[in-house]
Design a protein around this motif. Structure first.
Motif, short mmCIF file in Angstrom:
data_model
loop_
_atom_site.label_atom_id
_atom_site.label_comp_id
_atom_site.label_asym_id
_atom_site.label_seq_id
_atom_site.Cartn_x
_atom_site.Cartn_y
_atom_site.Cartn_z
N VAL A 41 -41.12 -17.47 10.44
CA VAL A 41 -40.25 -16.30 10.34
C VAL A 41 -39.28 -16.33 11.50
O VAL A 41 -39.67 -16.41 12.66
N LYS A 42 -37.99 -16.26 11.19
CA LYS A 42 -36.97 -16.35 12.23
C LYS A 42 -36.81 -15.01 12.93
O LYS A 42 -36.99 -13.95 12.35
N THR A 43 -36.49 -15.07 14.21
CA THR A 43 -36.27 -13.87 15.02
C THR A 43 -34.80 -13.82 15.44
O THR A 43 -34.26 -14.80 15.93
N SER A 44 -34.17 -12.67 15.21
CA SER A 44 -32.75 -12.51 15.55
C SER A 44 -32.52 -11.17 16.24
O SER A 44 -33.23 -10.20 15.96
N TYR A 45 -31.55 -11.13 17.13
CA TYR A 45 -31.11 -9.85 17.65
C TYR A 45 -30.35 -9.11 16.56
O TYR A 45 -29.67 -9.72 15.72
N PHE A 46 -30.44 -7.78 16.58
CA PHE A 46 -29.89 -6.96 15.51
C PHE A 46 -28.40 -7.23 15.28
O PHE A 46 -27.95 -7.32 14.14
N GLN A 47 -27.63 -7.38 16.36
CA GLN A 47 -26.18 -7.54 16.22
C GLN A 47 -25.80 -8.83 15.52
O GLN A 47 -24.68 -8.99 15.03
N ASN A 48 -26.73 -9.80 15.47
CA ASN A 48 -26.43 -11.09 14.85
C ASN A 48 -26.80 -11.15 13.37
O ASN A 48 -26.58 -12.18 12.72
N LEU A 49 -27.37 -10.08 12.84
CA LEU A 49 -27.72 -10.05 11.42
C LEU A 49 -26.47 -9.92 10.56
O LEU A 49 -25.44 -9.39 10.99
N SER A 50 -26.56 -10.38 9.33
CA SER A 50 -25.47 -10.14 8.39
C SER A 50 -25.43 -8.66 8.04
O SER A 50 -26.41 -7.92 8.25
N ASN A 51 -24.31 -8.21 7.50
CA ASN A 51 -24.17 -6.79 7.14
C ASN A 51 -25.21 -6.38 6.10
O ASN A 51 -25.74 -5.27 6.14
N SER A 52 -25.50 -7.28 5.16
CA SER A 52 -26.49 -6.95 4.13
C SER A 52 -27.88 -6.81 4.75
O SER A 52 -28.66 -5.95 4.35
N ALA A 53 -28.19 -7.65 5.73
CA ALA A 53 -29.49 -7.55 6.40
C ALA A 53 -29.57 -6.27 7.23
O ALA A 53 -30.61 -5.60 7.26
N LYS A 54 -28.47 -5.91 7.90
CA LYS A 54 -28.46 -4.67 8.69
C LYS A 54 -28.74 -3.46 7.84
O LYS A 54 -29.39 -2.50 8.28
N ARG A 55 -28.25 -3.50 6.59
CA ARG A 55 -28.49 -2.35 5.70
C ARG A 55 -29.97 -2.21 5.34
O ARG A 55 -30.40 -1.16 4.86
N ASN A 56 -30.75 -3.25 5.56
CA ASN A 56 -32.18 -3.19 5.28
C ASN A 56 -33.00 -2.81 6.51
O ASN A 56 -34.24 -2.93 6.50
N VAL A 57 -32.32 -2.38 7.56
CA VAL A 57 -32.99 -1.85 8.75
C VAL A 57 -32.66 -0.36 8.81
O VAL A 57 -31.50 0.01 8.96
N LYS A 58 -33.65 0.49 8.65
CA LYS A 58 -33.43 1.92 8.56
C LYS A 58 -33.79 2.61 9.88
O LYS A 58 -34.85 2.36 10.46
N PHE A 59 -32.87 3.48 10.32
CA PHE A 59 -33.04 4.21 11.58
C PHE A 59 -33.19 5.70 11.29
O PHE A 59 -32.42 6.27 10.52
N THR A 60 -34.17 6.31 11.94
CA THR A 60 -34.36 7.76 11.86
C THR A 60 -34.45 8.30 13.28
O THR A 60 -35.23 7.80 14.09
N PHE A 61 -33.62 9.30 13.57
CA PHE A 61 -33.58 9.89 14.91
C PHE A 61 -34.07 11.34 14.84
O PHE A 61 -33.63 12.11 13.98
N LYS A 62 -34.97 11.67 15.74
CA LYS A 62 -35.57 13.01 15.75
C LYS A 62 -35.20 13.75 17.03
O LYS A 62 -35.25 13.19 18.13
#
Length: 282
Positions: A41-62
């Motif tokens: 499994v490859k490890t990448s910093y968030f900023q280096n992900l493709s736009n489609s991959a970034k959309r699969n990372v969900k952020f919730t702020f409380k």
């Protein structure tokens, strides 16, 4: 006596036959069982992900009110984050690079260290931002990672929650045009003030960099250039991967690299020239 011997022999034959059948069956089951395969499994910093991959990372702020601060005039809050990684990659974050951009100021995370979230995993960061003013919770502002190319959510807290789902709300997009413009103007003013005390050589260098920046391709433009090249050259895949599966890396002078999980890289220059794996360096 003969009948007894014949009966005993028959029973022994049946017994041996049953054992042979079971042994053969076990061997078939063993041979037919699928072999387990492992893939790194490859490890990448968030900023280096493709736009489609970034959309699969969900952020919730409380949001939580902080009574240790002076709440006499207006409430003061802390903001915690929960991140769900639904990609097939492990993702890294530098925790000091989370930024809350408000119309009047920026709040920088005072967290340190690297946070790694494995594929399919969810992790939380307690009190990612501190001293959040009440005015900053009403939608004028956004949370980003590293820069505005990585917006995570607008600061519109509904029932104390803001999530990456609100990035598509047209009302918030319109509401935050001024916030983005103000941020840009601040940078421009700073640049102009700095350039007033630079010598002519530095001014020429700055002008050259500005020209390069204005002609550089965005990630989406570079991705489209690479797609057009692949279509025109009948390239079916990128080393067995689709374009959306490639990791995006922004290089110097407006160049982009698109890398698959096997390390093969396709480069797109600021002028739109493609450098495929195996092409000679120029």
């Amino acid at each position: 006596m003969k009948k007894s011997l014949i009966l005993s022999a028959t029973m022994l034959t049946l017994l041996l036959g049953g054992c042979t059948t079971n042994s053969s069956s076990n061997q078939k089951e063993s041979s037919s069982s699928p072999k387990s395969s492992t893939r790194t499994v490859k490890t990448s910093y968030f900023q280096n992900l493709s736009n489609s991959a970034k959309r699969n990372v969900k952020f919730t702020f409380k949001l939580n009110q902080d009574d240790t601060e002076d709440n006499t005039a207006d409430p003061v809050y802390v903001v915690s984050a929960t991140i769900k990684n639904s990609t097939n990659k492990n993702i890294k974050f530098d925790q000091s690079k989370f930024i809350c951009v408000l119309p009047s100021n920026k709040i920088i995370s005072d967290k340190t260290g690297t946070l790694t979230i494995k594929a399919g995993e969810t992790k939380s960061i307690n009190q990612l931002f501190q001293k959040m003013p009440e005015q900053g919770t009403l939608g004028e502002g956004y949370i980003e990672y590293l820069n505005s190319d990585n917006k995570l959510a607008y600061t519109k807290f509904t029932h104390n929650i803001a999530s990456s789902n609100n990035l598509t709300e047209q009302k918030l997009i319109t509401q935050n045009k001024d916030t983005t413009a103000n941020s840009t103007n601040d940078d421009t003013d700073s640049s102009e003030s700095s350039s007033s005390v630079e010598n002519s050589s530095s001014s020429e260098s700055s002008s050259t960099q500005s020209t390069t920046s204005s002609t550089a391709l965005t990630e989406s433009q570079a991705r489209q250039v690479l797609k057009n090249w692949a279509d025109s050259d009948n390239v079916d895949s990128f080393g067995g991967y689709s374009l959306d599966e490639l990791e995006t890396i922004k290089g110097e002078n407006g160049n982009w690299s698109f890398v698959n999980d096997d390390g093969l890289s396709w480069g797109v220059s600021s002028t739109g020239k493609i450098h495929a794996p195996g092409d000679p360096m120029q």
